[in-house]
Write a protein that holds these residues in place. Structure first.
Motif, PDB file in Angstrom:
ATOM      1  N   LEU A   1       0.827  -1.205   0.000  1.00 13.99           N
ATOM      2  CA  LEU A   1       0.000   0.000   0.000  1.00 13.99           C
ATOM      3  C   LEU A   1       0.867   1.264   0.000  1.00 13.99           C
ATOM      4  O   LEU A   1       0.584   2.211  -0.720  1.00 13.99           O
ATOM      5  N   ILE A   2       1.933   1.248   0.784  1.00 15.19           N
ATOM      6  CA  ILE A   2       2.811   2.419   0.854  1.00 15.19           C
ATOM      7  C   ILE A   2       3.561   2.594  -0.471  1.00 15.19           C
ATOM      8  O   ILE A   2       3.703   3.718  -0.954  1.00 15.19           O
ATOM      9  N   THR A   3       4.016   1.512  -1.074  1.00 17.60           N
ATOM     10  CA  THR A   3       4.738   1.648  -2.334  1.00 17.60           C
ATOM     11  C   THR A   3       3.813   2.084  -3.473  1.00 17.60           C
ATOM     12  O   THR A   3       4.226   2.798  -4.380  1.00 17.60           O
TER      13      THR A   3
ATOM     14  N   LYS B   1       2.588   6.658  -2.742  1.00 19.70           N
ATOM     15  CA  LYS B   1       3.688   7.337  -2.082  1.00 19.70           C
ATOM     16  C   LYS B   1       3.261   8.653  -1.443  1.00 19.70           C
ATOM     17  O   LYS B   1       3.924   9.174  -0.567  1.00 19.70           O
ATOM     18  N   ASP B   2       2.146   9.197  -1.849  1.00 18.64           N
ATOM     19  CA  ASP B   2       1.669  10.447  -1.279  1.00 18.64           C
ATOM     20  C   ASP B   2       0.819  10.229  -0.030  1.00 18.64           C
ATOM     21  O   ASP B   2       0.238  11.165   0.501  1.00 18.64           O
ATOM     22  N   LEU B   3       0.740   8.989   0.444  1.00 15.49           N
ATOM     23  CA  LEU B   3      -0.097   8.647   1.596  1.00 15.49           C
ATOM     24  C   LEU B   3       0.418   9.298   2.879  1.00 15.49           C
ATOM     25  O   LEU B   3      -0.358   9.779   3.695  1.00 15.49           O
TER      26      LEU B   3
END
Length: 65
Positions: A57-59, A62-64
Protein backbone atom coordinates in the motif's frame (compact mmCIF):
# COMPACT_ATOMS: atom_id res chain seq x y z
CA UNK A 1 28.54 -56.64 83.74
CA UNK A 2 26.53 -59.78 83.12
CA UNK A 3 24.23 -60.19 80.13
CA UNK A 4 20.99 -61.84 80.91
CA UNK A 5 18.72 -63.58 78.47
CA UNK A 6 16.18 -60.75 78.75
CA UNK A 7 18.78 -58.12 77.82
CA UNK A 8 19.98 -60.13 74.83
CA UNK A 9 16.42 -60.77 73.67
CA UNK A 10 15.62 -57.04 74.00
CA UNK A 11 18.64 -56.07 71.93
CA UNK A 12 17.81 -58.61 69.22
CA UNK A 13 14.15 -57.60 69.23
CA UNK A 14 14.98 -53.88 68.84
CA UNK A 15 17.52 -54.64 66.08
CA UNK A 16 14.84 -56.63 64.24
CA UNK A 17 12.44 -53.68 64.32
CA UNK A 18 15.12 -51.18 63.31
CA UNK A 19 16.00 -53.27 60.25
CA UNK A 20 12.32 -53.32 59.27
CA UNK A 21 12.24 -49.49 59.16
CA UNK A 22 14.90 -49.12 56.49
CA UNK A 23 13.82 -46.83 53.63
CA UNK A 24 13.33 -48.25 50.15
CA UNK A 25 13.76 -46.48 46.83
CA UNK A 26 11.97 -47.63 43.70
CA UNK A 27 12.44 -46.44 40.15
CA UNK A 28 9.40 -47.25 38.08
CA UNK A 29 8.21 -45.99 34.73
CA UNK A 30 4.74 -44.42 34.76
CA UNK A 31 1.86 -46.50 33.43
CA UNK A 32 0.49 -43.67 31.29
CA UNK A 33 2.69 -41.68 28.90
CA UNK A 34 3.64 -38.14 29.87
CA UNK A 35 1.33 -35.67 28.16
CA UNK A 36 2.42 -32.09 27.52
CA UNK A 37 -0.25 -29.62 26.49
CA UNK A 38 1.05 -26.54 24.71
CA UNK A 39 -1.20 -23.59 24.02
CA UNK A 40 0.75 -21.48 21.54
CA UNK A 41 -0.60 -18.55 19.62
CA UNK A 42 0.97 -18.01 16.23
CA UNK A 43 0.67 -14.32 15.58
CA UNK A 44 3.80 -13.70 13.55
CA UNK A 45 2.26 -15.08 10.36
CA UNK A 46 -0.65 -12.66 10.59
CA UNK A 47 1.68 -9.77 11.27
CA UNK A 48 3.84 -10.67 8.28
CA UNK A 49 0.81 -10.72 6.02
CA UNK A 50 -0.34 -7.35 7.36
CA UNK A 51 3.15 -5.91 6.98
CA UNK A 52 3.31 -7.11 3.37
CA UNK A 53 -0.08 -5.55 2.65
CA UNK A 54 0.96 -2.28 4.27
CA UNK A 55 4.26 -2.28 2.39
CA UNK A 56 2.44 -2.76 -0.92
CA UNK A 57 0.00 0.00 0.00
CA UNK A 58 2.81 2.42 0.85
CA UNK A 59 4.74 1.65 -2.33
CA UNK A 60 1.65 2.09 -4.50
CA UNK A 61 0.55 5.34 -2.77
CA UNK A 62 3.69 7.34 -2.08
CA UNK A 63 1.67 10.45 -1.28
CA UNK A 64 -0.10 8.65 1.60
CA UNK A 65 2.30 9.94 4.27
Amino acid sequence: MKWSVANAAGILWSAYFLLGCSPTVRLEAPEKPIEITMNVKIEHEIRLKVEKDVDELITSNKDLF
